[in-house]
Scaffold this motif. Structure first.
Motif, PDB file in Angstrom:
ATOM      1  N   ALA A 135      11.617   1.050 -14.279  1.00  0.00           N
ATOM      2  CA  ALA A 135      11.471   1.456 -12.869  1.00  0.00           C
ATOM      3  C   ALA A 135       9.883   1.094 -12.848  1.00  0.00           C
ATOM      4  N   ALA A 136       8.693   1.578 -13.963  1.00  0.00           N
ATOM      5  CA  ALA A 136       7.655   1.410 -13.934  1.00  0.00           C
ATOM      6  C   ALA A 136       7.103  -0.090 -13.778  1.00  0.00           C
ATOM      7  N   VAL A 137       7.798  -0.670 -14.541  1.00  0.00           N
ATOM      8  CA  VAL A 137       7.260  -2.111 -14.833  1.00  0.00           C
ATOM      9  C   VAL A 137       7.783  -2.703 -13.462  1.00  0.00           C
ATOM     10  N   ARG A 138       8.936  -2.553 -12.838  1.00  0.00           N
ATOM     11  CA  ARG A 138       9.170  -3.218 -11.637  1.00  0.00           C
ATOM     12  C   ARG A 138       8.538  -2.660 -10.328  1.00  0.00           C
ATOM     13  N   LEU A 139       8.041  -1.218 -10.444  1.00  0.00           N
ATOM     14  CA  LEU A 139       7.186  -0.992  -9.270  1.00  0.00           C
ATOM     15  C   LEU A 139       5.777  -1.496  -9.451  1.00  0.00           C
ATOM     16  N   THR A 140       5.285  -1.630 -10.753  1.00  0.00           N
ATOM     17  CA  THR A 140       3.953  -2.158 -10.877  1.00  0.00           C
ATOM     18  C   THR A 140       3.862  -3.814 -10.212  1.00  0.00           C
ATOM     19  N   GLN A 141       4.924  -4.385 -10.553  1.00  0.00           N
ATOM     20  CA  GLN A 141       5.135  -5.941 -10.023  1.00  0.00           C
ATOM     21  C   GLN A 141       5.267  -5.878  -8.586  1.00  0.00           C
ATOM     22  N   GLN A 142       5.824  -4.758  -7.971  1.00  0.00           N
ATOM     23  CA  GLN A 142       5.851  -4.715  -6.507  1.00  0.00           C
ATOM     24  C   GLN A 142       4.613  -4.473  -6.037  1.00  0.00           C
ATOM     25  N   ARG A 143       3.753  -3.647  -6.807  1.00  0.00           N
ATOM     26  CA  ARG A 143       2.407  -3.336  -6.205  1.00  0.00           C
ATOM     27  C   ARG A 143       1.549  -4.586  -6.181  1.00  0.00           C
ATOM     28  N   ARG A 144       1.737  -5.498  -6.979  1.00  0.00           N
ATOM     29  CA  ARG A 144       0.966  -6.665  -7.255  1.00  0.00           C
ATOM     30  C   ARG A 144       1.331  -7.503  -5.919  1.00  0.00           C
ATOM     31  N   ARG A 145       2.671  -7.753  -5.691  1.00  0.00           N
ATOM     32  CA  ARG A 145       3.193  -8.278  -4.428  1.00  0.00           C
ATOM     33  C   ARG A 145       2.495  -7.766  -3.058  1.00  0.00           C
ATOM     34  N   CYS A 146       2.476  -6.675  -3.109  1.00  0.00           N
ATOM     35  CA  CYS A 146       2.257  -5.959  -1.879  1.00  0.00           C
ATOM     36  C   CYS A 146       0.625  -5.910  -1.646  1.00  0.00           C
ATOM     37  N   ARG A 147      -0.058  -6.066  -2.571  1.00  0.00           N
ATOM     38  CA  ARG A 147      -1.369  -6.075  -2.587  1.00  0.00           C
ATOM     39  C   ARG A 147      -2.004  -7.405  -3.109  1.00  0.00           C
ATOM     40  N   PRO A 148      -1.879  -8.453  -2.717  1.00  0.00           N
ATOM     41  CA  PRO A 148      -2.205  -9.580  -3.456  1.00  0.00           C
ATOM     42  C   PRO A 148      -3.632  -9.804  -3.462  1.00  0.00           C
ATOM     43  N   VAL A 149      -4.277  -9.312  -2.397  1.00  0.00           N
ATOM     44  CA  VAL A 149      -5.876  -9.486  -2.634  1.00  0.00           C
ATOM     45  C   VAL A 149      -6.197  -8.021  -2.549  1.00  0.00           C
ATOM     46  N   SER A 150      -7.162  -7.827  -3.506  1.00  0.00           N
ATOM     47  CA  SER A 150      -7.584  -6.526  -3.661  1.00  0.00           C
ATOM     48  C   SER A 150      -9.176  -6.435  -3.078  1.00  0.00           C
ATOM     49  N   TYR A 151      -9.389  -5.140  -2.952  1.00  0.00           N
ATOM     50  CA  TYR A 151     -10.907  -4.847  -2.151  1.00  0.00           C
ATOM     51  C   TYR A 151     -11.856  -5.358  -3.180  1.00  0.00           C
ATOM     52  N   GLN A 152     -12.799  -5.946  -2.503  1.00  0.00           N
ATOM     53  CA  GLN A 152     -14.028  -6.636  -3.395  1.00  0.00           C
ATOM     54  C   GLN A 152     -14.822  -5.274  -3.534  1.00  0.00           C
ATOM     55  N   LYS A 153     -14.796  -4.195  -2.708  1.00  0.00           N
ATOM     56  CA  LYS A 153     -15.468  -3.184  -2.915  1.00  0.00           C
ATOM     57  C   LYS A 153     -14.710  -1.850  -2.531  1.00  0.00           C
ATOM     58  N   PRO A 154     -13.828  -1.491  -3.995  1.00  0.00           N
ATOM     59  CA  PRO A 154     -12.713  -0.481  -4.050  1.00  0.00           C
ATOM     60  C   PRO A 154     -13.517   0.817  -3.808  1.00  0.00           C
ATOM     61  N   GLY A 155     -12.530   1.503  -3.365  1.00  0.00           N
ATOM     62  CA  GLY A 155     -13.130   3.291  -3.080  1.00  0.00           C
ATOM     63  C   GLY A 155     -11.733   4.245  -3.077  1.00  0.00           C
ATOM     64  N   HIS A 156     -12.145   5.231  -3.216  1.00  0.00           N
ATOM     65  CA  HIS A 156     -10.867   6.260  -3.106  1.00  0.00           C
ATOM     66  C   HIS A 156     -11.502   7.816  -2.634  1.00  0.00           C
ATOM     67  N   VAL A 157     -10.673   8.586  -2.180  1.00  0.00           N
ATOM     68  CA  VAL A 157     -11.020   9.790  -1.815  1.00  0.00           C
ATOM     69  C   VAL A 157     -10.614  11.019  -2.576  1.00  0.00           C
ATOM     70  N   GLN A 158      -8.970  11.145  -2.756  1.00  0.00           N
ATOM     71  CA  GLN A 158      -8.715  12.221  -3.512  1.00  0.00           C
ATOM     72  C   GLN A 158      -7.681  11.818  -4.623  1.00  0.00           C
ATOM     73  N   ALA A 159      -7.460  10.597  -4.580  1.00  0.00           N
ATOM     74  CA  ALA A 159      -6.571  10.068  -5.939  1.00  0.00           C
ATOM     75  C   ALA A 159      -7.321  10.463  -7.276  1.00  0.00           C
ATOM     76  N   ASP A 160      -6.948  11.414  -8.017  1.00  0.00           N
ATOM     77  CA  ASP A 160      -7.337  11.783  -9.201  1.00  0.00           C
ATOM     78  C   ASP A 160      -7.334  11.049 -10.460  1.00  0.00           C
ATOM     79  N   TYR A 161      -7.988  11.189 -11.374  1.00  0.00           N
ATOM     80  CA  TYR A 161      -7.962  10.235 -12.712  1.00  0.00           C
ATOM     81  C   TYR A 161      -6.681  10.286 -13.262  1.00  0.00           C
ATOM     82  N   ALA A 162      -5.809  11.379 -13.127  1.00  0.00           N
ATOM     83  CA  ALA A 162      -4.509  11.262 -13.714  1.00  0.00           C
ATOM     84  C   ALA A 162      -3.677  10.133 -13.027  1.00  0.00           C
TER      85      ALA A 162
END
Lengths: 218, 250
Positions: free
Chosen positions: A77-104
């Motif tokens: 499931a982890a591998v398939r979901l990671t592949q799905q993530r790459r399909r759904c966000r093919p172009v990543s942010y050039q300047k990425p940021g996050h607010v409350q997603a923690d390190y874990a």
């Protein structure tokens, strides 16, 4: 069965499988910790416990196969979901940021494979003894103490347990969220429970190599 | 105030994009972020250049048209705010900002900072409605609804469909949007007859369009201008499990 398969095809289905298998694996980790802590009761108690497990070979294998199935599903499931993530966000942010997603939460796909690699090493080290410098098949207590007297081996175990702690901190909270187990009255408790369990497992397991290194257990 | 901007410029969906540096001088701290971009665009028009394309409509924070990321954060640094209600007093003189469009396979860039959010409409078309002839408005309080349910349904219904949740999610997931749309109907008596079918259809369409999965980072909740809680995602998960494996499944 076909209903289950089409459920698994959706991302919510995969997350549910991830949550349920994750809890099964957490159950094993907690049981394993309770077994481990008997090292503080001395060689006879720990070796007798190991013997007890081996005397019930049938149950032992049922547990082992169950864990293996849970692990395979969890990883699939982890591998398939990671592949799905790459399909759904093919172009990543050039300047990425996050607010409350923690390190874990941001490192689950790193902590996961690292834990798997550690499990393989741990099996070769203390179950099969193939990478242990002084392995005695029937003397678990000796294997643990002799194994952890090598500082880099103890260090590896401690590091792996810290990684597991991060994985569990996010995983346990996610379990409730993914299965929709939420209620305004209990929502805060889910975070406390994930901290308590993750911390308990890390402290309990890390204490053993530390006790060997400092000579408390010898 | 002087603001340095690096704006994503992309002529069309097919073309590749790049950051274009600009400086906007004499920015008043009372301007909204979009008004600051208006000033930039006037400057560009006077120089004979193409103005920066960005979506906007009401400029009151309630229509859901505007939105882009500022330094990687959807709608910029202030919580619970759209870019049209974000004021320049939140920034410092000399700040350098990077503006990017929402990035998701399901939200193709149309031009510069504008993305195509038709995907959200498709999710709503899949079940975000109640199929009855409504006639004239019913009498108030003719259907008893508990305070808790009506409050919660209202919290979910506050969604303006801006797309910030998808933009902020590392997996480009539309779970917060879909769960808000499914919950504001699913929490009310009028939404019960179609509850399970609605949940299944909306989730299926959400996946078909190419939105991602939820890994519980809670970034969507953090950037949502209407501060919609991830508790609705848990609710959607619960309903979807029940709809797929329990009662109401196809």
């Amino acid at each position: 069965m076909s209903r289950l398969l089409s459920f698994y095809k959706t991302s919510i289905g995969k997350k549910v499988v991830m949550a349920v298998t994750g809890i099964a694996l957490l159950g094993f980790v907690m049981g394993h910790l309770l077994g481990n802590l008997q090292v503080y009761l001395g060689p006879e108690k720990l070796n007798a416990y190991a013997q007890l497990l081996h005397d019930n070979a049938g149950l032992l294998w049922v547990a082992r196969i169950g864990l293996l199935v849970a692990l395979i599903l969890h990883v699939h499931a982890a591998v398939r979901l990671t592949q799905q993530r790459r399909r759904c966000r093919p172009v990543s942010y050039q300047k990425p940021g996050h607010v409350q997603a923690d390190y874990a939460s941001r490192t689950m796909m790193w902590s996961g494979p690292l834990i798997l690699a550690f499990v393989l090493y741990h099996l070769a080290h203390l179950t099969f003894g193939t990478v242990h410098h002084d392995f005695e098949a029937k003397d678990v207590y000796h294997n643990v103490v002799a194994g952890f007297q090598v500082p880099w081996v103890a260090g590896l175990y401690i590091l792996a347990m810290v990684g597991l702690g991060f994985h569990l901190y996010h995983g346990i909270w996610s379990f409730f969220q993914t299965l929709g187990l939420n209620h305004p009255r209990w929502n805060a408790l889910r975070r406390y429970l994930s901290i308590a369990l993750a911390l308990g497992i890390v402290v309990g397991n890390v204490s053993i190599p530390l006790a060997v290194l400092t000579g408390l257990v010898s | 105030m002087k603001i340095k901007l690096n704006v994503w410029r992309q002529p069309s969906s097919e073309a590749s994009g790049r950051f274009e540096p600009h400086t906007v001088e004499n920015v008043s701290q009372h301007m909204s972020f979009l008004e600051m971009l208006d000033v930039l665009n006037e400057q560009l028009v006077l120089e004979g250049k193409d103005p920066v394309a960005f979506d906007h409509d009401c400029r009151e924070g309630i229509c859901g048209s505007c939105g882009f990321t500022i330094n990687g954060i959807a709608h910029g640094p202030e919580a619970g705010t759209t870019v049209c209600q974000l004021h320049m007093r939140k920034f410092k003189d000399g700040d350098e900002l990077w503006l990017e469009p929402w990035r998701a396979a399901a939200f193709p860039v149309l031009r510069d900072l504008i993305v195509d959010r038709t995907g959200f409409d498709s999710i709503v078309e899949a079940g975000g409605y109640i199929s009855v002839r409504t006639g004239s408005a019913p009498d108030a309080n003719s259907i008893p609804i508990s305070k808790e349910s009506s409050d919660s349904a209202f919290d979910a219904a506050a969604c303006i469909g801006c797309g910030a949740c998808v933009a902020a999610c590392p997996n480009a997931s539309a779970m917060l949007f879909t769960s808000a749309k499914a919950s504001h109907l699913g929490l009310l008596p009028q939404g019960q007859p179609e509850r399970w079918r609605r949940t299944q259809s909306m989730v299926e369409v959400m996946e078909e369009i190419g939105f991602g999965h939820c890994t519980n980072h809670r970034e969507c909740e953090a950037v949502c201008p209407k501060e919609i809680s991830v508790d609705f995602i848990a609710r959607l998960n619960r309903d979807y499990i029940q709809a797929s494996l329990g009662r109401g499944s196809k």
